[in-house]
Design a protein around this motif. Structure first.
Motif, PDB file in Angstrom:
ATOM      1  N   ARG A  60     -39.021  64.857 -42.588  1.00  0.00           N
ATOM      2  CA  ARG A  60     -37.765  64.120 -43.033  1.00  0.00           C
ATOM      3  C   ARG A  60     -36.882  63.931 -42.422  1.00  0.00           C
ATOM      4  O   ARG A  60     -35.845  63.449 -42.709  1.00  0.00           O
ATOM      5  N   SER A  76     -27.363  58.830 -42.394  1.00  0.00           N
ATOM      6  CA  SER A  76     -28.163  58.912 -43.483  1.00  0.00           C
ATOM      7  C   SER A  76     -27.356  59.632 -44.581  1.00  0.00           C
ATOM      8  O   SER A  76     -26.517  60.571 -44.098  1.00  0.00           O
ATOM      9  N   ARG A  79     -29.000  62.287 -51.710  1.00  0.00           N
ATOM     10  CA  ARG A  79     -28.442  62.660 -53.170  1.00  0.00           C
ATOM     11  C   ARG A  79     -29.521  63.105 -53.927  1.00  0.00           C
ATOM     12  O   ARG A  79     -30.703  62.621 -53.602  1.00  0.00           O
ATOM     13  N   LYS A  84     -35.308  63.981 -58.203  1.00  0.00           N
ATOM     14  CA  LYS A  84     -35.757  63.529 -56.905  1.00  0.00           C
ATOM     15  C   LYS A  84     -34.674  63.708 -55.655  1.00  0.00           C
ATOM     16  O   LYS A  84     -33.491  63.460 -56.123  1.00  0.00           O
ATOM     17  N   ASN A  86     -33.136  61.797 -52.815  1.00  0.00           N
ATOM     18  CA  ASN A  86     -33.101  60.353 -52.199  1.00  0.00           C
ATOM     19  C   ASN A  86     -32.314  60.542 -50.774  1.00  0.00           C
ATOM     20  O   ASN A  86     -31.288  60.942 -50.738  1.00  0.00           O
ATOM     21  N   PHE A  88     -31.289  58.475 -48.021  1.00  0.00           N
ATOM     22  CA  PHE A  88     -30.812  57.101 -47.743  1.00  0.00           C
ATOM     23  C   PHE A  88     -30.669  56.709 -46.294  1.00  0.00           C
ATOM     24  O   PHE A  88     -29.944  57.307 -45.558  1.00  0.00           O
ATOM     25  N   VAL A  95     -34.744  53.899 -48.738  1.00  0.00           N
ATOM     26  CA  VAL A  95     -34.615  55.100 -49.335  1.00  0.00           C
ATOM     27  C   VAL A  95     -35.993  55.785 -49.574  1.00  0.00           C
ATOM     28  O   VAL A  95     -37.138  55.484 -50.331  1.00  0.00           O
ATOM     29  N   LYS A  97     -37.849  58.903 -51.498  1.00  0.00           N
ATOM     30  CA  LYS A  97     -37.742  59.624 -52.692  1.00  0.00           C
ATOM     31  C   LYS A  97     -38.824  60.808 -52.633  1.00  0.00           C
ATOM     32  O   LYS A  97     -40.031  60.286 -52.635  1.00  0.00           O
TER      33      LYS A  97
END
Length: 121
Positions: A60, A76, A79, A84, A86, A88, A95, A97
């Motif tokens: 990730r 980045s 949130r 989920k 997210n 960004f 994005v 998820k």
């Protein structure tokens, strides 16, 4: 060994090398961001050549769209929206998820177990 399959020692070396490349990308991001992006590209090439997955710790930490290294808070943002996570990417606007149902289930289970302990006492 079947056709096209790499021996285990080669795959182990590739995984070790991918870990090293991602660690270097994290260390070099603040000084040379373009160098850290190049390290991610090299790690992705290794994973395709040896047909292995990116180590879970680092899966990730790069954008799946533009293959840039993601340094949270710099290029980045993360949130929590509607069960989920997210992530960004501010480089390309993509994005990612990721659901987090498992954590909720564990929290619910812990809450239920704590109620049982109170009723037993």
């Amino acid at each position: 060994m079947s056709r096209g399959k790499k021996p285990k020692w080669m795959i182990d070396i590739a995984n070790e090398r991918m870990n090293i490349l991602f660690q270097n990308a994290e260390e070099q991001f603040l000084i040379h961001p373009e160098r850290s992006h190049r390290y991610v590209e090299m790690a992705l090439k290794l994973s395709t050549k040896y047909n292995t997955k990116i180590p879970e710790v680092w899966s990730r930490r790069y954008c799946k769209n533009c293959n840039k290294f993601l340094y949270y808070g710099h290029n980045s943002s993360v949130r929590l929206i509607n069960e989920k996570v997210n992530i960004f990417c501010e480089e390309c606007g993509h994005v990612m998820k990721i659901p987090y149902q498992r954590e909720k289930k564990e929290k619910r289970r812990a809450k239920y177990e704590s109620r049982e302990k109170r009723t037993d006492e």
